[in-house]
Scaffold this active site. Sequence first.
Site, mmCIF file in Angstrom:
data_model
loop_
_atom_site.group_PDB
_atom_site.id
_atom_site.type_symbol
_atom_site.label_atom_id
_atom_site.label_comp_id
_atom_site.label_asym_id
_atom_site.label_seq_id
_atom_site.Cartn_x
_atom_site.Cartn_y
_atom_site.Cartn_z
ATOM 1 N N GLU A 127 -26.135 -14.655 13.686
ATOM 2 C CA GLU A 127 -24.943 -14.920 14.378
ATOM 3 C C GLU A 127 -25.052 -16.519 14.720
ATOM 4 O OE1 GLU A 127 -21.730 -14.031 15.859
ATOM 5 O OE2 GLU A 127 -21.934 -16.016 16.592
ATOM 6 N N HIS B 143 -13.957 12.837 42.526
ATOM 7 C CA HIS B 143 -15.430 12.587 42.301
ATOM 8 C C HIS B 143 -15.996 14.089 41.576
ATOM 9 C CE1 HIS B 143 -19.542 11.982 43.902
ATOM 10 N NE2 HIS B 143 -19.590 13.103 44.246
ATOM 11 N N CYS C 234 -5.217 -1.331 10.185
ATOM 12 C CA CYS C 234 -5.582 -0.591 11.237
ATOM 13 C C CYS C 234 -5.887 0.999 10.891
ATOM 14 C CB CYS C 234 -4.660 -0.550 12.482
ATOM 15 S SG CYS C 234 -5.056 0.599 13.757
ATOM 16 N N ILE D 54 -16.533 -6.693 14.553
ATOM 17 C CA ILE D 54 -16.725 -5.985 13.360
ATOM 18 C C ILE D 54 -18.199 -5.492 13.267
ATOM 19 C CG2 ILE D 54 -16.554 -5.592 10.869
ATOM 20 C CD1 ILE D 54 -13.758 -6.840 11.318
ATOM 21 N N ARG E 279 0.799 -1.151 0.006
ATOM 22 C CA ARG E 279 0.188 -0.048 -0.129
ATOM 23 C C ARG E 279 0.745 1.479 0.123
ATOM 24 N NH1 ARG E 279 -3.221 -2.000 4.283
ATOM 25 N NH2 ARG E 279 -5.410 -2.344 3.443
HETATM 26 P P1 FAD Z 1 -1.850 -5.154 9.385
HETATM 27 O O1 FAD Z 1 -2.042 -3.792 9.751
HETATM 28 O O2 FAD Z 1 -2.908 -5.760 8.541
HETATM 29 O O3 FAD Z 1 -0.805 -4.428 8.247
HETATM 30 C C1 FAD Z 1 -0.114 -5.668 7.218
HETATM 31 C C2 FAD Z 1 0.460 -4.509 6.121
HETATM 32 O O4 FAD Z 1 1.180 -5.514 5.195
HETATM 33 C C3 FAD Z 1 -0.744 -4.005 5.134
HETATM 34 O O5 FAD Z 1 -0.562 -2.699 5.059
HETATM 35 C C4 FAD Z 1 -0.099 -4.690 3.740
HETATM 36 O O6 FAD Z 1 -0.652 -4.189 2.776
HETATM 37 C C5 FAD Z 1 1.189 -5.224 4.092
HETATM 38 N N1 FAD Z 1 1.615 -6.445 3.106
HETATM 39 C C6 FAD Z 1 0.815 -7.602 3.188
HETATM 40 N N2 FAD Z 1 1.557 -8.284 2.133
HETATM 41 C C7 FAD Z 1 2.624 -7.584 2.021
HETATM 42 C C8 FAD Z 1 3.696 -8.043 0.884
HETATM 43 N N3 FAD Z 1 3.974 -9.153 0.450
HETATM 44 N N4 FAD Z 1 4.732 -7.092 0.827
HETATM 45 C C9 FAD Z 1 4.480 -5.801 1.168
HETATM 46 N N5 FAD Z 1 3.456 -5.416 2.187
HETATM 47 C C10 FAD Z 1 2.481 -6.428 2.445
HETATM 48 N N6 FAD Z 1 -7.728 -3.426 16.388
HETATM 49 C C11 FAD Z 1 -7.607 -2.800 17.490
HETATM 50 O O7 FAD Z 1 -6.738 -2.908 18.457
HETATM 51 N N7 FAD Z 1 -8.614 -1.595 17.854
HETATM 52 C C12 FAD Z 1 -9.623 -1.513 17.145
HETATM 53 O O8 FAD Z 1 -10.329 -0.630 17.186
HETATM 54 C C13 FAD Z 1 -9.658 -2.210 15.662
HETATM 55 N N8 FAD Z 1 -10.623 -1.904 14.994
HETATM 56 C C14 FAD Z 1 -10.542 -2.552 13.780
HETATM 57 C C15 FAD Z 1 -11.680 -2.356 12.913
HETATM 58 C C16 FAD Z 1 -11.719 -3.109 11.632
HETATM 59 C C17 FAD Z 1 -12.809 -2.684 10.686
HETATM 60 C C18 FAD Z 1 -10.822 -3.972 11.404
HETATM 61 C C19 FAD Z 1 -10.786 -4.792 9.989
HETATM 62 C C20 FAD Z 1 -9.670 -4.415 12.207
HETATM 63 C C21 FAD Z 1 -9.692 -3.753 13.377
HETATM 64 N N9 FAD Z 1 -8.625 -4.245 14.380
HETATM 65 C C22 FAD Z 1 -8.668 -3.384 15.654
HETATM 66 C C23 FAD Z 1 -7.684 -5.044 13.957
HETATM 67 C C24 FAD Z 1 -6.426 -4.336 13.448
HETATM 68 O O9 FAD Z 1 -6.614 -3.582 12.506
HETATM 69 C C25 FAD Z 1 -5.364 -5.526 13.459
HETATM 70 O O10 FAD Z 1 -5.103 -6.075 14.516
HETATM 71 C C26 FAD Z 1 -4.022 -4.855 13.019
HETATM 72 O O11 FAD Z 1 -4.032 -3.993 12.012
HETATM 73 C C27 FAD Z 1 -2.732 -5.827 12.789
HETATM 74 O O12 FAD Z 1 -1.763 -5.140 12.444
HETATM 75 P P2 FAD Z 1 -0.547 -5.969 11.718
HETATM 76 O O13 FAD Z 1 0.638 -4.904 11.557
HETATM 77 O O14 FAD Z 1 -0.317 -7.254 11.996
HETATM 78 O O15 FAD Z 1 -1.044 -5.993 10.115
HETATM 79 P P1 NAI Z 2 -14.748 -11.804 15.492
HETATM 80 O O1 NAI Z 2 -14.199 -13.306 15.512
HETATM 81 O O2 NAI Z 2 -14.864 -10.834 16.527
HETATM 82 O O3 NAI Z 2 -16.382 -12.356 15.159
HETATM 83 C C1 NAI Z 2 -16.833 -13.057 14.291
HETATM 84 C C2 NAI Z 2 -18.294 -13.575 14.645
HETATM 85 O O4 NAI Z 2 -18.877 -14.190 13.592
HETATM 86 C C3 NAI Z 2 -18.277 -14.684 15.685
HETATM 87 O O5 NAI Z 2 -19.122 -14.097 16.805
HETATM 88 C C4 NAI Z 2 -18.580 -15.975 15.510
HETATM 89 O O6 NAI Z 2 -19.525 -16.921 16.118
HETATM 90 C C5 NAI Z 2 -19.436 -15.523 14.118
HETATM 91 N N1 NAI Z 2 -19.741 -16.433 12.981
HETATM 92 C C6 NAI Z 2 -18.549 -17.216 12.488
HETATM 93 N N2 NAI Z 2 -18.941 -17.854 11.449
HETATM 94 C C7 NAI Z 2 -20.457 -17.547 11.331
HETATM 95 C C8 NAI Z 2 -21.265 -18.085 10.052
HETATM 96 N N3 NAI Z 2 -21.056 -18.638 9.137
HETATM 97 N N4 NAI Z 2 -22.566 -17.426 10.377
HETATM 98 C C9 NAI Z 2 -22.770 -16.498 11.414
HETATM 99 N N5 NAI Z 2 -22.000 -16.182 12.512
HETATM 100 C C10 NAI Z 2 -20.721 -16.512 12.255
HETATM 101 O O7 NAI Z 2 -14.447 -11.656 13.932
HETATM 102 P P2 NAI Z 2 -14.885 -10.169 13.206
HETATM 103 O O8 NAI Z 2 -15.818 -9.397 13.786
HETATM 104 O O9 NAI Z 2 -14.858 -10.338 11.555
HETATM 105 O O10 NAI Z 2 -13.395 -9.313 13.389
HETATM 106 C C11 NAI Z 2 -12.088 -9.791 13.002
HETATM 107 C C12 NAI Z 2 -11.087 -9.402 14.265
HETATM 108 O O11 NAI Z 2 -10.930 -8.182 13.865
HETATM 109 C C13 NAI Z 2 -11.506 -9.490 15.503
HETATM 110 O O12 NAI Z 2 -11.613 -10.632 16.220
HETATM 111 C C14 NAI Z 2 -10.587 -8.528 16.322
HETATM 112 O O13 NAI Z 2 -9.518 -9.103 16.610
HETATM 113 C C15 NAI Z 2 -10.585 -7.598 15.032
HETATM 114 N N6 NAI Z 2 -11.285 -6.250 15.352
HETATM 115 C C16 NAI Z 2 -11.182 -5.514 16.617
HETATM 116 C C17 NAI Z 2 -11.755 -4.546 16.761
HETATM 117 C C18 NAI Z 2 -11.605 -3.762 18.187
HETATM 118 O O14 NAI Z 2 -10.454 -4.318 18.819
HETATM 119 N N7 NAI Z 2 -12.576 -2.901 18.404
HETATM 120 C C19 NAI Z 2 -12.793 -3.816 15.793
HETATM 121 C C20 NAI Z 2 -13.008 -4.598 14.597
HETATM 122 C C21 NAI Z 2 -12.064 -5.842 14.506
#
Ligand code: FAD
Ligand code: NAI
Length: 466
Positions: free
Chosen positions: A204, A445, A43, A185, A36
């Site tokens: 769910e 408080h 994140c 999510i 990217r």
């Molecule tokens: P990533 O953030 O996934 O980064 C990996 C990077 O590697 C990417 O930019 C990708 O482009 C790059 N890459 C992959 N393959 C290659 C390659 N071959 N060459 C070069 N680059 C490459 N976590 C929280 O703690 N709090 C939250 O509120 C939260 N909200 C979330 C909301 C959503 C909608 C989602 C999807 C996730 C959320 N998460 C949250 C989870 C969090 O985003 C991930 O746990 C975190 O980004 C993982 O970090 P990482 O560095 O392991 O990987």
């Molecule tokens: P999740 O693991 O949190 O939830 C997936 C849900 O889908 C579970 O409740 C599971 O029972 C259900 N499920 C699985 N298969 C199913 C099916 N076939 N039909 C219906 N329900 C089914 O995964 P999610 O929400 O996709 O998020 C992925 C990860 O991203 C999280 O586990 C978390 O680590 C990270 N994340 C963290 C956030 C935060 O820290 N606030 C916010 C968003 C994502």
Amino acid sequence: MVEQYDLAIIGAGPGGYVAAIRAAQLGLKTVCIDKRKELGGTCLNVGCIPSKALLQSSEYYYKALHEFKTHGIESPSVSCNLQQMMKRKTEILSSFNLGIAGLFKKNKVQHIVGSASFTSPHTLLVTGGVAPQEIAARFILIATGSEPIALPFLPFDEKRILSSTGALSLDVVPRKMLVIGAGVIGVELGSVYSRLGSEVTFIEFFPRICPTLDESLSKELLSCLQKQGMQFHLASKVVAATVGQTEVTLQVTLPNHVTQEMSGDVVLVCIGRKPYTQGLNLDKAGITPTEKGFIPITSSFRTRAPHIFAIGDLVDGPMLAHKASEEGVAVAEIIAEHTPKIEYMAIPNVVYTHPEVASVGLSEKEAQDAGLQTKTGSFPFKASSKAKCAQEEEGFVKIVVETKTERIIGVHIIGAHAAELIAQGALAIQNKLTLSEIINTPYAHPTFSEALKEAALAVMGRAIHK
Ligand code: FAD
Ligand code: NAI
């Protein structure tokens, strides 16, 4: 010419970019490669930050519509401008993309845009950027993160069948949104569109929502979200789907084994995420992922090739940004011959719904399953004067304590500002604090934090306001 580095990092998410900065601080010649153009990974670009921006905007909208009147604030018309909400979100992301680039510059981290793949255990080929480039490094860190899991009969098209990425960039508020998976999510992004006016229905698989939470929090959250108008079909399974021009129809098997049709203009599929290793050519480095796609590592994050490390969503453990960052720092320090230690039990977990849910340490059941004797105490926010003034009376704090030592082993909060309050729980668990250390600490408080002290007092049957 092959450029030589001490450390080459693949992935600039919260694991990779934080590792890069720490490594550079420690004097290592470091390169961070991401396919990217924008730094910050999942994140920053399609995860934590855009979702929190939309959660904040939609919460303001919801409060303006439903809560301001109680405070004597009246407005003849409040309306939602989704384009402006999305624009604000994009501006936030861009400012942090630039911020990380600035930090890389300041710390002398080399940034390369392109896809990296192993050509040998010490060399990488980067393609897809300006020109193919070969890199050699003494150490390599893989931090390539994860991607959403799709249902085999419902592939993402990001128009009607959405992953979280598509749901973060809709240009209209859907009339009806079906959400498959009521995990983190699902409840976060489902809340965004419910607040903006969508009719949101969850399907769910498990009999409860966010099944990894302490059961009491999971139950309370369900009740709060139902009050906001979201509908839930628990212990239910989507067995087939028809994607039409304007609508998607799901066949859902309910707990009574009856199959019911449910339709929506979009379906958000959020049933978990899986590690992303596509295109890495791991075999050239002698690394074989597990059956589920995770890279196996030792307790010091080393893969089978000891100079190659892996962290973040790519390795077993909670998929959380701050967990990835802690691991990134640890790897940089290990390479610099320090001895870092991560206390995984102190890593908090937050769900950014309204009310927020936050946990750290063991749930009551996990503690009991581990053979620990426990006692618990809880305190409801409806008895907190600050929560009442703020019109935020939902939820409670629950503290789990090991009976013998009185050590705090779990803190579970559902309520406004739980994401901020949980830092106290993390601090307590990281530092092995006992009940008396919380109880003897003066709390201001009126504050939301007082609920933690009251919950600690409640463990001893000494809560003042309950
Ligand atoms: P990533 O953030 O996934 O980064 C990996 C990077 O590697 C990417 O930019 C990708 O482009 C790059 N890459 C992959 N393959 C290659 C390659 N071959 N060459 C070069 N680059 C490459 N976590 C929280 O703690 N709090 C939250 O509120 C939260 N909200 C979330 C909301 C959503 C909608 C989602 C999807 C996730 C959320 N998460 C949250 C989870 C969090 O985003 C991930 O746990 C975190 O980004 C993982 O970090 P990482 O560095 O392991 O990987
Ligand atoms: P999740 O693991 O949190 O939830 C997936 C849900 O889908 C579970 O409740 C599971 O029972 C259900 N499920 C699985 N298969 C199913 C099916 N076939 N039909 C219906 N329900 C089914 O995964 P999610 O929400 O996709 O998020 C992925 C990860 O991203 C999280 O586990 C978390 O680590 C990270 N994340 C963290 C956030 C935060 O820290 N606030 C916010 C968003 C994502």
